[in-house]
Each structure stands twice: as structure tokens, then as C-alpha cells.
Design an enzyme around this catalytic site. Structure first.
Site, short mmCIF file in Angstrom:
data_model
loop_
_atom_site.label_atom_id
_atom_site.label_comp_id
_atom_site.label_asym_id
_atom_site.label_seq_id
_atom_site.Cartn_x
_atom_site.Cartn_y
_atom_site.Cartn_z
N TYR A 27 7.81 -1.31 0.75
CA TYR A 27 8.70 -0.48 0.08
C TYR A 27 9.04 0.81 1.16
O TYR A 27 10.00 1.01 1.61
CB TYR A 27 8.76 -0.03 -1.10
CG TYR A 27 9.52 0.94 -1.71
CD1 TYR A 27 11.00 0.94 -1.47
CD2 TYR A 27 9.15 2.04 -2.72
CE1 TYR A 27 11.63 1.69 -1.96
CE2 TYR A 27 9.65 2.94 -2.99
CZ TYR A 27 11.31 2.95 -2.77
OH TYR A 27 12.09 3.77 -3.34
N SER A 136 -2.72 7.75 -1.40
CA SER A 136 -2.05 8.00 -2.50
C SER A 136 -2.58 9.23 -3.26
O SER A 136 -3.52 9.64 -2.99
CB SER A 136 -2.09 6.78 -3.35
OG SER A 136 -1.52 7.13 -4.89
N TYR A 171 -6.20 -0.21 -8.55
CA TYR A 171 -5.57 -0.11 -7.14
C TYR A 171 -6.28 1.30 -6.72
O TYR A 171 -6.64 1.85 -5.60
CB TYR A 171 -4.06 -0.03 -7.44
CG TYR A 171 -3.40 0.78 -6.30
CD1 TYR A 171 -3.12 0.01 -5.25
CD2 TYR A 171 -2.78 1.83 -6.58
CE1 TYR A 171 -2.42 0.74 -4.12
CE2 TYR A 171 -1.95 2.80 -5.56
CZ TYR A 171 -2.00 1.93 -4.49
OH TYR A 171 -1.12 2.62 -3.30
N LYS A 175 -8.14 2.42 -3.37
CA LYS A 175 -7.62 3.56 -2.20
C LYS A 175 -8.85 4.62 -2.16
O LYS A 175 -8.99 5.25 -1.13
CB LYS A 175 -6.35 4.26 -2.81
CG LYS A 175 -5.13 3.32 -2.75
CD LYS A 175 -4.77 3.41 -1.22
CE LYS A 175 -3.45 2.63 -1.07
NZ LYS A 175 -3.01 2.55 0.32
N VAL A 201 7.05 7.18 -5.69
CA VAL A 201 8.07 7.04 -4.95
C VAL A 201 9.48 6.38 -5.32
O VAL A 201 9.22 5.43 -5.89
CB VAL A 201 7.77 6.54 -3.46
CG1 VAL A 201 8.97 6.42 -2.21
CG2 VAL A 201 6.51 7.15 -2.94
#
Length: 266
Positions: A27, A136, A171, A175, A201
Site C-alpha cells: 500500500y 511502525s 505483527y 516489528k 495510514v
């Protein structure tokens, strides 16, 4: 296609400065590719699925000008040819699944090993000025401390893997763990690494199907219930502009948090 398989796409224009973009069908990254082309960079890129390459047609670039090859994400040295001849690396490729049965095998190991493989290949190429990696806000704020009005998130904040694991946010855990080993690696090898840490986002898609990272946000639209929590948002165009600005700023270093607006529950 298996998650560890990637496809190398190389645009052959030797007259331009070449940068490497990993995860180009994502994305954020599809917008980044668009912007890099506007800035007249030539691009070596990877995508997990060759059928996702259709978004390149949005830039009126014939697919015949690309060289496609499969590479292995977690295989050591697999990125050597992708970063060869580049002046910079944008590592935005990361698995983003919210329904996993084996977090270690499906999320943590591929993300950590994949990023280390990129850095290992980067370290072999003297022409590369720096590497930009997308982490992130999840790799920053999950320390087990409430985000109250009097709490300031600053450069000392790093998410705690124990907190991530307790909350079962895999997730975020991937990260966070990747961040720890990456900073250790670059410090030991003298690598210039900068990380971009965006919040949630928003913005238009350049592909006709939803990315896994976008789907939960889309599901909020028209939803009957909403999370009773503060949300932080940023436009996808601002994120990609941040990439270019940081890359072209020689003094850029460390971590950058990218946010535009906070929304509070009423």
C-alpha cells in the site's frame, strides 16, 4: 505463493541513479515507487506475487522494461543482486497477517531474517548511501504504559516484546524484534540506517485489491462499533514524501515518527 518467495523487478535505465525498493506492491510502497519515478530514480524492486505488478501500468511504464526473477526472502545473500549498483535501499516489505496459527514461523522469523538479509546484502555494496526501513508506531508505543494526556512519546520509547506477546499482537511483536536485531547489526557494521515509523495510514489505493494491512482500516468505515481509544492517522502521501525527504537529507539518522492527526473517542 509461499510467503518467502519474492520476485525481483529491475528497471533498466543505467543513465539514472538506481534505488532498491523491497515490497513494491504494498500500500505505502506503491505510492513510494510512483514518487521515486517522479523524482527520476531508476528502480530495482521486489514483489511477493508477480501478478501484483499491474500497478506499474499506472505510471505508463511497459512491463518489458523490467527483469523479473524469484528470490527467497529468508535465504542469506538472496538480495545481493537486487541491491547491486544502488545508491539507496527502501525496505518496506513485511508480512502483515492478523490471523496466524504459528506466530514464530509465520510472522516473527520471516520478518526478522528478511530484514537482516537485506542489511547483509547492503553491507556488501559501497555505492549505497543509506537504507530506510519501515517499522511502525507499533515498534514504539507498546511499553505497557497508558497513553494519557500527560505522557510524551519520545526517542527513548521502544516497544517491549513481552508486552506484545502478552497482548498477542504478533505483527507488532515481529516489528519490535526486527527493530532490536537490526539496530544491533547496523551498529556493529557501521551501516547508515534510518527508520520510518508511521501511525495508521489512510489514502487512495493504487491497486484494485486490499492489502492485509489496509483491510482492518477499511472495515472501520460504516462499522457499528469502534474501539474506545485514541487513534493516530496520516495520509499515505505524507509518508512517502517523508521517505524521499529523509533519503535526500544527508544528516538524517535514527528513527522518524510520521503522524498527521490524532482522533479522540467522544
Amino acid at each position: 505463493m509461499h510467503a518467502k518467495e519474492e520476485v525481483r523487478i529491475r528497471r533498466v535505465e543505467p543513465s539514472r541513479e538506481v534505488v532498491c525498493v523491497l515490497g513494491a506492491s504494498g500500500y505505502i510502497t506503491s505510492w513510494l515507487v510512483n514518487l521515486l519515478l517522479q523524482h527520476e530514480y531508476s528502480i530495482n524492486a521486489t514483489v511477493r506475487d508477480p501478478h501484483q505488478c499491474f500497478f506499474f501500468f499506472a505510471f505508463t511504464i511497459p512491463l518489458s522494461s523490467y527483469d523479473l526473477k524469484k528470490i527467497e526472502l529468508i535465504e542469506e545473500g538472496s538480495f545481493d543482486l537486487v541491491v547491486e549498483g544502488c545508491i539507496g535501499v527502501f525496505h518496506t516489505a513485511s508480512l502483515c497477517y492478523f490471523d496466524v496459527k504459528d506466530p514464530q514461523a509465520e510472522m516473527v522469523e520471516p520478518v526478522v531474517k528478511g530484514t537482516l538479509n537485506v542489511l547483509g546484502s547492503y553491507a556488501k555494496v559501497p555505492s549505497i548511501k543509506g537504507v530506510l526501513i519501515t517499522f511502525s508506531i507499533a515498534a514504539v508505543i507498546l511499553i505497557g504504559k497508558p497513553l494519557a494526556d500527560d505522557v510524551v512519546v519520545d526517542e527513548t520509547w521502544f516497544s517491549d516484546p513481552i508486552v506484545c506477546e502478552k497482548l498477542k499482537v504478533w505483527y507488532m511483536l515481529s516489528k519490535t524484534l526486527a527493530k532490536k536485531v537490526d539496530w544491533k547489526f547496523v551498529e556493529e557494521n557501521g551501516i547508515n540506517m534510518v527508520t520510518i515509523n508511521p501511525c495508521m495510514v489512510l489514502g487512495p489505493l493504487l491497486r484494485s485489491t486490499l492489502n492485509a494491512s489496509v483491510e482492518p482500516i477499511v472495515n472501520l468505515v460504516g462499522g457499528e462499533t469502534f474501539l474506545n481509544a485514541t487513534s493516530r492517522w496520516v495520509n499515505v502521501r505524507y509518508v512517502t514524501n517523508a521517505y524521499i525527504l529523509v533519503f535526500e537529507t544527508l544528516l538524517a539518522c535514527g528513527r522518524y515518527y510520521v503522524a498527521e492527526k490524532s482522533v479522540y473517542p467522544s
